[in-house]
Design a protein around this motif. Structure first.
Motif, PDB file in Angstrom:
ATOM      1  N   ARG A 135       0.829  -1.215   0.000  1.00  0.00           N
ATOM      2  CA  ARG A 135       0.000   0.000   0.000  1.00  0.00           C
ATOM      3  C   ARG A 135       0.858   1.256   0.000  1.00  0.00           C
ATOM      4  O   ARG A 135       0.586   2.220  -0.728  1.00  0.00           O
ATOM      5  CB  ARG A 135      -0.946  -0.016   1.206  1.00  0.00           C
ATOM      6  CG  ARG A 135      -2.057  -1.071   1.089  1.00  0.00           C
ATOM      7  CD  ARG A 135      -2.690  -1.393   2.436  1.00  0.00           C
ATOM      8  NE  ARG A 135      -3.410  -0.267   3.006  1.00  0.00           N
ATOM      9  CZ  ARG A 135      -4.712  -0.037   2.868  1.00  0.00           C
ATOM     10  NH1 ARG A 135      -5.449  -0.875   2.144  1.00  0.00           N
ATOM     11  NH2 ARG A 135      -5.295   0.998   3.431  1.00  0.00           N
ATOM     12  N   GLN A 136       1.900   1.273   0.804  1.00  0.00           N
ATOM     13  CA  GLN A 136       2.787   2.442   0.875  1.00  0.00           C
ATOM     14  C   GLN A 136       3.535   2.649  -0.438  1.00  0.00           C
ATOM     15  O   GLN A 136       3.693   3.788  -0.900  1.00  0.00           O
ATOM     16  CB  GLN A 136       3.764   2.282   2.041  1.00  0.00           C
ATOM     17  CG  GLN A 136       3.109   2.382   3.410  1.00  0.00           C
ATOM     18  CD  GLN A 136       4.074   2.095   4.545  1.00  0.00           C
ATOM     19  OE1 GLN A 136       5.125   1.462   4.353  1.00  0.00           O
ATOM     20  NE2 GLN A 136       3.724   2.540   5.748  1.00  0.00           N
ATOM     21  N   ASP A 153      -4.721   2.079  -0.574  1.00  0.00           N
ATOM     22  CA  ASP A 153      -5.046   2.963   0.547  1.00  0.00           C
ATOM     23  C   ASP A 153      -5.899   4.112   0.015  1.00  0.00           C
ATOM     24  O   ASP A 153      -5.376   5.131  -0.446  1.00  0.00           O
ATOM     25  CB  ASP A 153      -3.754   3.486   1.175  1.00  0.00           C
ATOM     26  CG  ASP A 153      -3.993   4.317   2.424  1.00  0.00           C
ATOM     27  OD1 ASP A 153      -5.116   4.857   2.593  1.00  0.00           O
ATOM     28  OD2 ASP A 153      -3.056   4.455   3.231  1.00  0.00           O
TER      29      ASP A 153
END
Length: 426
Positions: free
Chosen positions: A289-290, A324
């Motif tokens: 996600r990051q 996200d």
């Protein structure tokens, strides 16, 4: 003798039915009245009733579904409502109502029941441009909301002679064109690009996403019919290409620069990178996600500020958790929610509603667009999906894909939505 008895029974039975049939209010109180707006049920804490042949419903519940602000004056017992175009005023117990300061005589006056104001449904709905129908067999009121301004994005991708995006949109076989169905969309998402793990921007891919010969003609025709265009970069993570790409800063920089350069031909960029976060543990999922957010940030910084950045993402209630929504929405202009592929056709309304509600907890409604898989919907179910976008005040809908939109579905789109440019909404 038996024949005479049967005749007498039939005569009395007929009289009974005819007599009871005229007593609508009494019968109505024993029936549950359902109200559907664009095929979606409306919930009431006080049930609708029928009085003197007219259906009365709790005012606030219906107005909220139609996104019409309501004001109540306890002292004067007056309620007002306006959607910016129509303005109505009603008073409890008074058959005189006002529509845009024009006096209207109601068949039955508004009333209070269990602390809720009930008003004649047809007057309210038609005042705000709705179409209202009564189904006596099922005791159901069916309301179709008025046209709403929103973006309609049509995904344009390669098909065949039967499913040509060009023919479906422009109404004639390539390279001829006409107005066709261009009046029912506002933007094209051109599915012509892919990528590799090293950060190369590809115009051909193994998944079938490729830029066709004569692609310049599509851009010219789109401009002629005032359609915005975004270049779509599509890839799946089945071979971990996306995961490897977003784990390399060098590869991300390379791809972002190539996209930024190519985007000069378009109004914006649409990233459709699918398959992230499937069956990953918590630590790996967080990393995925990051990394994806980092890539979107890099791309956003390299794009010309005049270009829009749209993300086409798996729905938050899908199996793919690598997105996200909150962090991505802070960077991108829009997010298309792929609220489909739940396993049945038409797509289950409860799953689509759940996807929207989950997304709205992290993303402003004006940044959300409902993705609709056209071959999985009927004309009737399409109206309901559009109704969901209206009810939740989303900025638009996205159609997968042109070439698969039927004549009946085009007509539903025309009646339900007024296509507008993203910039007009923004």
């Amino acid at each position: 003798m038996n024949k005479i008895r049967r005749l007498i029974f039939l005569v009395f039975f007929t009289i009974f039915v005819l007599t009871e049939g005229t007593n609508t209010p009494s019968f109505a109180q024993e029936m549950t009245i359902s109200v559907l707006v664009d095929g979606l049920p409306v919930s009431f804490d006080v049930p609708p009733i029928i009085k003197d042949g007219r259906t009365l419903v709790p005012f606030r519940a219906v107005s909220e579904v139609l996104n019409v602000p309501v004001s109540w004056d306890e002292k004067s017992k007056i309620v007002t409502a306006s959607d910016g175009g129509a303005y109505i005023l009603l008073r409890i117990g008074d058959k005189t109502a006002y529509l845009n300061n024009t006096q209207i005589t109601l068949d039955v006056p508004p009333m209070i029941m269990n602390g809720r104001m009930l008003i004649p449904l047809r007057f309210f709905s038609e005042a705000f441009g709705c179409n209202v129908e009564w189904d006596n067999a099922s005791y159901t009121v069916r309301i179709v909301s008025p046209r709403r301004k929103m973006a309609i994005i049509g995904f344009y991708a390669l098909g065949d002679s039967r499913t040509s995006s060009w023919t479906n949109l422009f109404g004639k076989p390539y390279p001829e064109h006409s107005k066709g169905n261009t009046d029912a969309v506002s933007e094209l998402a051109l599915g012509w690009y892919s990528l590799d793990k090293d950060g190369s921007l590809l115009t051909q891919s193994a998944t079938g996403w490729q830029r066709p010969s004569g692609w310049e003609d599509v851009l010219k025709a789109a401009s002629l019919y005032n359609l915005r265009t975004e270049m779509v970069i599509h890839a799946t993570d089945s071979k971990r290409d996306i995961s490897e790409l977003i784990s390399s800063k060098e590869a991300m920089e390379k791809l972002a620069e190539a996209i930024a350069e190519e985007s000069k031909l378009y109004s914006g960029v649409n990233l459709d990178l699918e398959g992230l976060g499937l069956n990953e543990g918590q630590e790996k999922l967080l990393e995925t996600r990051q990394n994806f957010v980092q890539f979107i940030r890099i791309l956003s910084e390299k794009l010309d500020p005049t270009k829009t950045l749209t993300l086409t993402l798996h729905a938050p209630n899908s199996a793919y958790k690598g997105y996200d929504y909150k962090a991505l929405s802070a960077i991108a202009d829009r997010i298309i929610i792929m609220a489909y592929d739940y396993g049945s056709s038409p797509e289950p309304v409860d799953k689509v509603l759940q996807a929207i509600e989950m997304a709205k907890t992290e993303v402003p409604a004006e940044k959300l667009i409902l993705g609709i898989s056209m071959p999985r919907e009927t004309a009737e179910s399409l109206l309901t999906k559009i109704g969901i976008a209206k009810r939740y005040n989303l900025s638009g809908i996205a159609l997968w894909r042109l070439g698969l939109v039927t004549k009946d579905q085009w007509e539903v789109l025309r009646k339900a939505v007024e296509p507008v440019s993203f910039h007009d909404i923004k």
